[in-house]
Design a protein around this motif. Structure first.
Motif, PDB file in Angstrom:
ATOM      1  N   ALA A   1       0.686  -1.088   6.424  1.00 23.66           N
ATOM      2  CA  ALA A   1       0.800  -1.565   7.794  1.00 23.66           C
ATOM      3  C   ALA A   1       2.200  -1.246   8.280  1.00 23.66           C
ATOM      4  O   ALA A   1       3.121  -1.085   7.482  1.00 23.66           O
ATOM      5  CB  ALA A   1       0.543  -3.059   7.861  1.00 23.66           C
TER       6      ALA A   1
ATOM      7  N   ARG B   1      -5.160   3.527   6.104  1.00 23.58           N
ATOM      8  CA  ARG B   1      -4.336   2.826   7.084  1.00 23.58           C
ATOM      9  C   ARG B   1      -4.762   1.373   7.228  1.00 23.58           C
ATOM     10  O   ARG B   1      -3.948   0.488   7.452  1.00 23.58           O
ATOM     11  CB  ARG B   1      -4.449   3.501   8.446  1.00 23.58           C
ATOM     12  N   ARG B   2      -6.068   1.131   7.124  1.00 21.40           N
ATOM     13  CA  ARG B   2      -6.553  -0.240   7.301  1.00 21.40           C
ATOM     14  C   ARG B   2      -6.207  -1.124   6.129  1.00 21.40           C
ATOM     15  O   ARG B   2      -5.884  -2.285   6.292  1.00 21.40           O
ATOM     16  CB  ARG B   2      -8.073  -0.232   7.469  1.00 21.40           C
TER      17      ARG B   2
ATOM     18  N   ARG C   1      -8.265   6.698   7.752  1.00 26.80           N
ATOM     19  CA  ARG C   1      -8.438   5.441   8.473  1.00 26.80           C
ATOM     20  C   ARG C   1      -8.549   4.274   7.480  1.00 26.80           C
ATOM     21  O   ARG C   1      -7.941   3.224   7.669  1.00 26.80           O
ATOM     22  CB  ARG C   1      -9.687   5.521   9.353  1.00 26.80           C
TER      23      ARG C   1
ATOM     24  N   ASN D   1       2.084   7.503   6.919  1.00 25.99           N
ATOM     25  CA  ASN D   1       0.764   6.994   7.302  1.00 25.99           C
ATOM     26  C   ASN D   1       0.021   7.973   8.200  1.00 25.99           C
ATOM     27  O   ASN D   1      -0.929   7.614   8.874  1.00 25.99           O
ATOM     28  CB  ASN D   1       0.865   5.609   7.953  1.00 25.99           C
TER      29      ASN D   1
END
Lengths: 396, 277
Positions: free
Chosen positions: A108, A103-104, A100, A74
Motif C-alpha cells: 500500500a 497491489r491489493r 492488481r 508497485n
C-alpha cells in the motif's frame, strides 16, 4: 531471504527505451542521453534489497529519481529494464490482473499530499482499499475502526478530510495504507508537507507503529535528519543512481564521495547519532565482592576517579567513587556494598545524542549505556560524545 | 487563385444527404417514432399534473437544492406563466428540454468519459465538437427536416447537436482534472477500470460535469425558439407566431416565460455542482 530485491532496474521516460538503455550500458551520462534520444532517464541500474521488517529509506534531492523508483515498485511506473522481485516473484513481468492482486494484497502507498478523497468521510477513505477488494460493509468498518484507533483518530471517523489538519490527514493516509494489512508500505515523502513539529510527532508515531506491526517499509525523503531517525538503512540517490547505501553511521562517517559528504555536512548529528555509536567500552569494572582496595588499584591503573560495579553477568549495579573507596579501605571494610551509588544515570543504546547531552549536563559521574536486561554495554564520557558531534568516528 | 475549378461541395452534400435518406430512411423513421413518442408522453405526463402540484414541486426542488429566494421566484414566475395562459406551451417546451437534456447526458457522458480515457477518441471527438458548435443552427435544421419531417423530432435532433458538446467537453475536462495523486491512489490500491471511474474520477469530476449539464440545459432552451421555425410547438412556437403577426406584447410574454423557466432550471442545476464539497 530478502523481501524485496531490485536488480539493475532502469526506467526511461518517453518512447521506446532500447536505445537509451544501450547508451546507459556504454556509460553515457543523462544529459548526453537526453540530447541524443529526447528521453529522460528516470533511474538507471539501481540494485538493492530490503529485508522483511526493515525500514529502507531512499533519500535524494528532487529530481534524483527517488519517487520514480518507488513508483516502479508497485508498477505505477513501468520498469524499462531489470527486475523487481517481491517474495520470489518478479513483479515487473506480471500481467495486469496479477499486478492488481499484488497491489491489493501485498503493498500500500502513502502519498506526500495525502491523496484523500474529498467526497468521502475519513472512515470511507480508510475503507477504500477494502472496499475495492469487495469486503462486506461490517467487516470493512471493523477493520477501519481498528486502524483508526491505532493512529488515534477513532473519534474523527465521520468527518470529512477538509475538516482535518495536515497531520491528521496524513494519519488517515497511513491508516488507509494499513487497513488492507499489506506486508509492504511504500511511503512517498509522507511527512514532507507537514510542519516541522508535526513532522517529528509523525515520525515518532511511525516508529511506534512499526514496533507493533513490523512492516517492510520503503520510505522516501529529502530530509537527511528524517532519514537518519527512521531508516534502518539509507540509500542516497543522485541522477537516477544510488550513490551510497548503508546504515546511518556509514553515510555520516564514511561518505563515499564529495557529494555525499556535502549532503551530510549540515545534518543535526545530535539527533542522528545514538548512544551506541559514541559510547566507549567500559575499560574496567569491579564486582561487589571485590574489596575497596581492588577498586582503588584498578582506578589508579587507568587513571580514573570512579568505576562501574556489575555482577558476574554484566548487569549494572552502580558506581563507586575513588574517595569513598579510599575512606572505607582505611576502616578495613572488605566489601564495596556500603559505598555503591545505586542511582547511576543510564540510557538505552538507541537514545539519540540530543537526549544524552541533557543527561550528561546534569551529572558528575559518567553515563552508563545499558540494554533492556540492564547489562552494561558501554560508557559515555564527555570526550567521545563531543567527538561524535564533531563528526569523528570514535576510537573503538 | 483559379487553378482549381469550383468544387461542387454543395452538390456533393446534396448527393450524400439523398443517399442517406434512401439507404437509411426506414431507420430514421423508427428513430423518429421513438423520439416523438418519448417527447409526447413526457408532455402528456406534465400536462396531466395539476399546475398547482407542479408549481409546488418546482418550489420544493428550488428550496432543497438552491435557496428560499429561488423557491419564491419559481412560485411567482410559474404562476405568472399560468396566469397569462402559456401553461400548455410551457409544458411542451419543458418536455422537449427534459427529453433533449436526458438524451444529451445519456449520449454525452459516455463519450466524454471515452474522450478523457482514450487519447485516440479525444482526437476524433474534439474536431467533431468544434464542428457542431460553430456550424450555424439554421444549416442543420434543414437536413433535420428532410430526415425527420416537420415537428418535434427534428427540433430534438437539432437541440442534441447544439446542446450536447458542453456535456462531452466538460466531462472530458472534469476527468482529466482529477489530481494525479488521486489517480495514483486508485491504481496503487489495485482498482479496476470501473472502480477508478465510479469511486474516484466521476465523483471528483462532478462539479465540472454539472457545469456542462447546466450549459446543456441553457442551450436547449435557447434552441427551443429557433426550432419553432421547423414546427416544434411550445413557447418557441408562441414567439415565432407573434413575430410573424407583429404582436410584440404576446411575443414578450412568451419570451418572459422562457426566461423564467431558464432561471429556475439554472439555479437548481448549478446547486448540484456545488453541494458536498
Amino acid at each position: 531471504m530478502a523481501k524485496i530485491e531490485v536488480k539493475n532496474l532502469s526506467m526511461i521516460y518517453g518512447g521506446v527505451p532500447e536505445k537509451a538503455l544501450e547508451m546507459i550500458d556504454k556509460g553515457l551520462n543523462n544529459d548526453q542521453i537526453r540530447k541524443q534520444t529526447k528521453q529522460v532517464v528516470g533511474i538507471k541500474k539501481v540494485s538493492f534489497s530490503v529485508d522483511e521488517g526493515e525500514i529502507f529509506v531512499i533519500m535524494g534531492l528532487s529530481g534524483s529519481g527517488k519517487s520514480t523508483l518507488l513508483r516502479c515498485l508497485n508498477g505505477l511506473n513501468k520498469a524499462s529494464a531489470g527486475s523487481i522481485i517481491i517474495d520470489g516473484k518478479d513483479i515487473s513481468r506480471v500481467n495486469p490482473q496479477e499486478l492488481r492482486t499484488i497491489r491489493r494484497e501485498k503493498m500500500a502507498m502513502v502519498f506526500q499530499r495525502f491523496a484523500l478523497l474529498p467526497h468521502r468521510s475519513v472512515k470511507d477513505n480508510v475503507a477504500y482499499g477494502l472496499e475495492i477488494q469487495g469486503i462486506v460493509r461490517e467487516e470493512r468498518y471493523d477493520k477501519v475502526m481498528n486502524v483508526l484507533t491505532m493512529v488515534g483518530l477513532e473519534a474523527w471517523a465521520d468527518y470529512y478530510p477538509v475538516n482535518l489538519s495536515g497531520g491528521m490527514q496524513q494519519r488517515v493516509g497511513i491508516a488507509r495504507a494499513l487497513a488492507t494489512e499489506p506486508d509492504i508500505l511504500l511511503m512517498d515523502e509522507p511527512f514532507g508537507a507537514l510542519d516541522p513539529l508535526i513532522r517529528q510527532d509523525m515520525q515518532d508515531e511511525l516508529i511506534e507503529i512499526q514496533k507493533k506491526l513490523h512492516k517492510t517499509i520503503i520510505f522516501i525523503t529529502h530530509d537527511l535528519d528524517e532519514a537518519l531517525k527512521i531508516g534502518d538503512r539509507i540509500a542516497l540517490m543522485k541522477d537516477g543512481e544510488i550513490v551510497q547505501m548503508g546504515h546511518a553511521e556509514d553515510i555520516l562517517f564514511s561518505p563515499i564521495n564529495e557529494y555525499v559528504a556535502r549532503f551530510v555536512e549540515n545534518v543535526d548529528r545530535s539527533r542522528a547519532l545514538t548512544a551506541s555509536s559514541v559510547m566507549v567500552k567500559p575499560r574496567s569494572v569491579v564486582y561487589p565482592k571485590d574489596g575497596p582496595r581492588v577498586a582503588l588499584h584498578v582506578m589508579e591503573r587507568f587513571g580514573m576517579s570512579g568505576l562501574f560495579v556489575t555482577d558476574r553477568n554484566g548487569v549494572l549495579i552502580g558506581y563507586v567513587l575513588a574517595e569513598d573507596a579510599g575512606r572505607i579501605s582505611d576502616t578495613g571494610e572488605r566489601q564495596l556494598d556500603s559505598i555503591i551509588i545505586k542511582e547511576v544515570p543510564s540510557v538505552a543504546p538507541d537514545t539519540s545524542l540530543a537526549d544524552i547531552l541533557e543527561v550528561i549536563a546534569h551529572t558528575q559521574i559518567p553515563v552508563a549505556v545499558v540494554d533492556e536486561q540492564n547489562s552494561l554495554k558501554g560508557v559515555l564520557v564527555r570526550g567521545s560524545v563531543i567527538a561524535g558531534l564533531a563528526g569523528q568516528r570514535k576510537e573503538a | 487563385m483559379d487553378l482549381i475549378p469550383r468544387m461542387p461541395l454543395n452538390h456533393w452534400t446534396d448527393i450524400g444527404i439523398n443517399y442517406l435518406q434512401l439507404r437509411f430512411g426506414n431507420s430514421f423513421d423508427s428513430l423518429s417514432d421513438f423520439l416523438e413518442n418519448m417527447i409526447i408522453s413526457l408532455q402528456d405526463y406534465l400536462l396531466l399534473m395539476p399546475p398547482a402540484l407542479l408549481i409546488t414541486l418546482f418550489a420544493l426542488l428550488s428550496w432543497k437544492f438552491a435557496n428560499k429566494k429561488v423557491a419564491l421566484f419559481s412560485i411567482i414566475g410559474m404562476y405568472l406563466i399560468y396566469n397569462v395562459g402559456l401553461w400548455d406551451a410551457t409544458m411542451q417546451t419543458l418536455a422537449m428540454v427534459i427529453g433533449s437534456v436526458a438524451l444529451c447526458i445519456i449520449i454525452g457522458l459516455p463519450l466524454g468519459i471515452l474522450s478523457a480515457k482514450r487519447e485516440a477518441a479525444h482526437r476524433i471527438i474534439s474536431p467533431i465538437l468544434d464542428f457542431m458548435q460553430t456550424l450555424p443552427a439554421f444549416v442543420y435544421l434543414l437536413p433535420a427536416v428532410t430526415f425527420f419531417g416537420l415537428g418535434v423530432v427534428p427540433a430534438v435532433i437539432a437541440t442534441l447537436i447544439f446542446a450536447m458538446p458542453p456535456v462531452i467537453r466538460l466531462t472530458d475536462l472534469g476527468i482529466r482534472q482529477v489530481p494525479e495523486e488521486l489517480v495514483e491512489l486508485g491504481k496503487s490500491f489495485g482498482s479496476t477500470f470501473y472502480q477508478m471511474l465510479f469511486k474516484i474520477e466521476l465523483p471528483l469530476a462532478r462539479p465540472t460535469i454539472m457545469a456542462g449539464i447546466n450549459q446543456c440545459i441553457m442551450l436547449s432552451l435557447s434552441m427551443v425558439v429557433i426550432s419553432a421555425m421547423i414546427g416544434a410547438k411550445g413557447l418557441g412556437g408562441e414567439v415565432w407566431r407573434s413575430i410573424q403577426r407583429m404582436e410584440i406584447g404576446t411575443g414578450f410574454e412568451a419570451g418572459l416565460a422562457i426566461v423564467v423557466i431558464a432561471i429556475i432550471l439554472d439555479r437548481i442545476t448549478q446547486s448540484f455542482g456545488k453541494s458536498n464539497e
